[in-house]
Enzyme design. Sequence first.
Site, PDB file in Angstrom:
ATOM      1  N   ARG A 192      34.129  48.597  40.135  1.00 17.68           N
ATOM      2  CA  ARG A 192      34.282  47.222  40.612  1.00 17.68           C
ATOM      3  C   ARG A 192      33.895  47.090  42.089  1.00 17.68           C
ATOM      4  NH1 ARG A 192      34.953  41.783  39.273  1.00 17.68           N
ATOM      5  NH2 ARG A 192      36.111  40.760  40.907  1.00 17.68           N
ATOM      6  N   LYS A 223      42.566  54.701  48.449  1.00 21.95           N
ATOM      7  CA  LYS A 223      41.308  54.328  47.782  1.00 21.95           C
ATOM      8  C   LYS A 223      40.904  52.900  48.124  1.00 21.95           C
ATOM      9  CE  LYS A 223      41.269  52.913  43.198  1.00 21.95           C
ATOM     10  NZ  LYS A 223      40.533  51.656  43.035  1.00 21.95           N
ATOM     11  N   ASN A 224      41.843  51.975  47.946  1.00 17.88           N
ATOM     12  CA  ASN A 224      41.472  50.571  48.086  1.00 17.88           C
ATOM     13  C   ASN A 224      41.300  50.122  49.536  1.00 17.88           C
ATOM     14  OD1 ASN A 224      41.368  50.449  45.365  1.00 17.88           O
ATOM     15  ND2 ASN A 224      43.307  49.363  45.087  1.00 17.88           N
ATOM     16  N   ILE A 236      33.268  36.931  39.748  1.00 14.60           N
ATOM     17  CA  ILE A 236      32.998  37.080  41.190  1.00 14.60           C
ATOM     18  C   ILE A 236      32.713  35.714  41.811  1.00 14.60           C
ATOM     19  CG2 ILE A 236      32.237  39.491  41.128  1.00 14.60           C
ATOM     20  CD1 ILE A 236      29.314  38.412  41.165  1.00 14.60           C
ATOM     21  N   ASP A 237      33.158  34.644  41.137  1.00 18.43           N
ATOM     22  CA  ASP A 237      32.876  33.299  41.638  1.00 18.43           C
ATOM     23  C   ASP A 237      33.386  33.077  43.064  1.00 18.43           C
ATOM     24  OD1 ASP A 237      35.381  33.597  40.333  1.00 18.43           O
ATOM     25  OD2 ASP A 237      35.686  31.441  40.350  1.00 18.43           O
ATOM     26  N   LEU A 238      34.548  33.646  43.405  1.00 20.03           N
ATOM     27  CA  LEU A 238      35.108  33.409  44.747  1.00 20.03           C
ATOM     28  C   LEU A 238      34.307  34.160  45.818  1.00 20.03           C
ATOM     29  CD1 LEU A 238      38.904  33.540  43.826  1.00 20.03           C
ATOM     30  CD2 LEU A 238      37.433  31.538  44.070  1.00 20.03           C
ATOM     31  N   CYS A 286      37.832  48.884  35.853  1.00 22.50           N
ATOM     32  CA  CYS A 286      38.809  48.961  34.762  1.00 22.50           C
ATOM     33  C   CYS A 286      38.761  47.695  33.927  1.00 22.50           C
ATOM     34  CB  CYS A 286      40.217  49.151  35.328  1.00 22.50           C
ATOM     35  SG  CYS A 286      40.512  50.783  36.002  1.00 22.50           S
ATOM     36  N   ARG A 343      39.453  58.700  39.041  1.00 21.03           N
ATOM     37  CA  ARG A 343      38.792  57.681  39.870  1.00 21.03           C
ATOM     38  C   ARG A 343      39.649  57.317  41.078  1.00 21.03           C
ATOM     39  NH1 ARG A 343      38.439  52.803  37.017  1.00 21.03           N
ATOM     40  NH2 ARG A 343      38.024  52.171  39.124  1.00 21.03           N
ATOM     41  N   ARG A 397      37.054  39.579  35.151  1.00 18.00           N
ATOM     42  CA  ARG A 397      37.068  39.816  36.592  1.00 18.00           C
ATOM     43  C   ARG A 397      35.826  39.143  37.187  1.00 18.00           C
ATOM     44  NH1 ARG A 397      38.758  45.992  37.778  1.00 18.00           N
ATOM     45  NH2 ARG A 397      39.355  45.134  39.775  1.00 18.00           N
ATOM     46  N   ASP A 428      48.940  46.953  40.257  1.00 20.15           N
ATOM     47  CA  ASP A 428      48.493  48.336  40.055  1.00 20.15           C
ATOM     48  C   ASP A 428      49.642  49.268  39.674  1.00 20.15           C
ATOM     49  OD1 ASP A 428      45.980  47.497  40.623  1.00 20.15           O
ATOM     50  OD2 ASP A 428      45.889  48.344  42.639  1.00 20.15           O
TER      51      ASP A 428
HETATM   52  C1  EPZ Z   1      41.612  44.738  44.013  1.00 21.52           C
HETATM   53  O1  EPZ Z   1      40.732  44.341  42.972  1.00 21.52           O
HETATM   54  C2  EPZ Z   1      41.935  46.203  43.768  1.00 21.52           C
HETATM   55  N1  EPZ Z   1      40.707  46.966  43.829  1.00 21.52           N
HETATM   56  C3  EPZ Z   1      42.610  46.348  42.411  1.00 21.52           C
HETATM   57  O2  EPZ Z   1      42.980  47.689  42.235  1.00 21.52           O
HETATM   58  C4  EPZ Z   1      43.883  45.495  42.403  1.00 21.52           C
HETATM   59  O3  EPZ Z   1      44.458  45.543  41.115  1.00 21.52           O
HETATM   60  C5  EPZ Z   1      43.541  44.040  42.751  1.00 21.52           C
HETATM   61  O4  EPZ Z   1      42.820  43.986  44.012  1.00 21.52           O
HETATM   62  C6  EPZ Z   1      44.764  43.150  42.874  1.00 21.52           C
HETATM   63  O5  EPZ Z   1      45.633  43.672  43.831  1.00 21.52           O
HETATM   64  C7  EPZ Z   1      40.225  47.349  45.008  1.00 21.52           C
HETATM   65  O6  EPZ Z   1      40.763  47.048  46.064  1.00 21.52           O
HETATM   66  C8  EPZ Z   1      39.020  48.191  45.000  1.00 21.52           C
HETATM   67  P1  EPZ Z   1      41.131  40.406  43.008  1.00 21.52           P
HETATM   68  P2  EPZ Z   1      39.921  42.984  43.076  1.00 21.52           P
HETATM   69  O7  EPZ Z   1      39.796  39.899  43.355  1.00 21.52           O
HETATM   70  O8  EPZ Z   1      39.506  42.763  44.464  1.00 21.52           O
HETATM   71  C9  EPZ Z   1      40.658  36.809  39.934  1.00 21.52           C
HETATM   72  C10 EPZ Z   1      43.042  49.756  41.127  1.00 21.52           C
HETATM   73  O9  EPZ Z   1      43.556  50.175  40.065  1.00 21.52           O
HETATM   74  N2  EPZ Z   1      39.362  36.560  40.610  1.00 21.52           N
HETATM   75  O10 EPZ Z   1      42.254  40.169  43.956  1.00 21.52           O
HETATM   76  O11 EPZ Z   1      38.915  43.032  42.000  1.00 21.52           O
HETATM   77  C11 EPZ Z   1      40.585  38.064  39.054  1.00 21.52           C
HETATM   78  O12 EPZ Z   1      40.019  37.763  37.801  1.00 21.52           O
HETATM   79  C12 EPZ Z   1      42.336  48.425  41.155  1.00 21.52           C
HETATM   80  O13 EPZ Z   1      43.035  50.406  42.169  1.00 21.52           O
HETATM   81  C13 EPZ Z   1      38.651  35.434  40.311  1.00 21.52           C
HETATM   82  O14 EPZ Z   1      39.068  34.604  39.486  1.00 21.52           O
HETATM   83  O15 EPZ Z   1      41.078  41.957  42.677  1.00 21.52           O
HETATM   84  C14 EPZ Z   1      42.037  38.479  38.994  1.00 21.52           C
HETATM   85  O16 EPZ Z   1      42.689  37.760  37.967  1.00 21.52           O
HETATM   86  C15 EPZ Z   1      42.308  47.756  39.827  1.00 21.52           C
HETATM   87  N3  EPZ Z   1      37.436  35.226  40.914  1.00 21.52           N
HETATM   88  C16 EPZ Z   1      42.591  38.054  40.349  1.00 21.52           C
HETATM   89  O17 EPZ Z   1      41.650  37.126  40.893  1.00 21.52           O
HETATM   90  C17 EPZ Z   1      36.952  36.114  41.843  1.00 21.52           C
HETATM   91  O18 EPZ Z   1      35.844  35.871  42.369  1.00 21.52           O
HETATM   92  C18 EPZ Z   1      42.768  39.202  41.341  1.00 21.52           C
HETATM   93  O19 EPZ Z   1      41.537  39.832  41.582  1.00 21.52           O
HETATM   94  C19 EPZ Z   1      37.684  37.260  42.135  1.00 21.52           C
HETATM   95  C20 EPZ Z   1      38.893  37.468  41.508  1.00 21.52           C
END
Ligand code: EPZ
Length: 417
Positions: free
Chosen positions: A92, A22-23, A123-125, A116, A398, A121, A306
């Site tokens: 997401r 999926k991811n 999106i600042d980055l 979820c 999902r 979560r 996950d």
């Molecule tokens: C991906 O989510 C995965 N989703 C998630 O899987 C997975 O849990 C996560 O990476 C971590 O491995 C997909 O790939 C579709 P992140 P993502 O941005 O990209 C913080 C599942 O169950 N952050 O690495 O949303 C955020 O708050 C899902 O399959 C910021 O602060 O994860 C979190 O604490 C759930 N600012 C951390 O980074 C940002 O702009 C990790 O988030 C972005 C993220």
Amino acid sequence: MSVIEVRGRRPLKGELIVQGSKNAVLPMMAASVLNKGITVIDNVPGIQDVFCMMGILDSLGCCCALHKHRLQIDASGLCGASISRCDMEAMRSSILLLGPLLGRLGEAAVYEPGGCMIGKRPIDLHLMALKRLGAAVEEGGEGKPLTARAGRLSGAMVEFPYPSVGATENAICAAVAASGRTVLTGCAREPEIEELCRFLTAMGASIRGAGSRVITIEGGLALHDCHYRAGGDRIVAGTYLLAAAGTGGEIVLTGAGARELCPVLCVLKRLGGFLYEEEGLLFFKSQGRPAALTAVTGPHPGFPTDLQSVLMAVLSVADGESAVRETVFESRFATVGELVKLGADIALSGDTARIRGLGCLKGASVEAKDLRGGAALAVAGLLADGATRISGCGHIMRGYEDICRDLACLGASIAWR
Ligand code: EPZ
């Protein structure tokens, strides 16, 4: 079909082909709009998030068709750059279209993405990276969308203070369309990032360093149609391997790479299992009741967040006291209350769960609170005496094509009701 019934206490045994990832597939689907032609992806899982992304792409003027795990996306007719609030909130990964749309059309309008409920979560980055590449971003609010515009993105140095998976993916896609060289540092190293880069390279992009902290992209190259096969889902594979460890089972998985699963395989060995990989097959044999352990989730190559709830389900029947610390998402313990209904002895304190292992759990009615938490309840049901009924299984659909089919194929007594 949104209730699952499981009857536990049978060791898993058998062989299974693991569904596509999926991811890995969702970012590829988003990236496919960079190509003004046809993209074909094989091994695409038939899951709700994929159907949802297909719907969004269609609403933007693309034409998507999924048949027998082969997905064709014709992005030649892409005309829309605005995604509705309802579509954005459906998952997401909708945010992963921001970079590719900006790269292809020079503009995009989106809302906050859904997904979820596992903590804040932001999106600042994502936005920081796109701004570094030259996008003018106007934050929405009060029912207005966020808009991003750029005549043409230009290559730049982008440093991530945290290795966000989604922000790294968005930045890579935007950089592929930007003119000149982009150097991304502090990148996420998840296998899905490597897979996205292989996919974009097959489409004609020039990318070096995927899988490391520094990724260099020579942008602005002409892209072309491509045909790509997605790899197996390491989280789905990890779910079934952990379930085999919990039930004292013995399973063989096809399509799950040991390299991508490395942090999970380390934990499986500590739980007490014998593992080996041969010619694309992954063999696991439990050596009895799982051993208690301490684990900490973290960005790859850390233990995947996950699988945190699935691991907790297994540790609920381990021999001794375990601790699991969650460091990626601030509130990813929603499933603990449901595991407790099944008799698990878990105490939460801040970011850490302490789990006292019991001989077995007791069947009960529980509710899936999110995707992976729902899968953890299915695993917990396998470890429980009597029947466990899980509601709210829309979450599980999902990400798992058919968790009942898969676990039944491994000998479990589990069915949709
Ligand atoms: C991906 O989510 C995965 N989703 C998630 O899987 C997975 O849990 C996560 O990476 C971590 O491995 C997909 O790939 C579709 P992140 P993502 O941005 O990209 C913080 C599942 O169950 N952050 O690495 O949303 C955020 O708050 C899902 O399959 C910021 O602060 O994860 C979190 O604490 C759930 N600012 C951390 O980074 C940002 O702009 C990790 O988030 C972005 C993220």
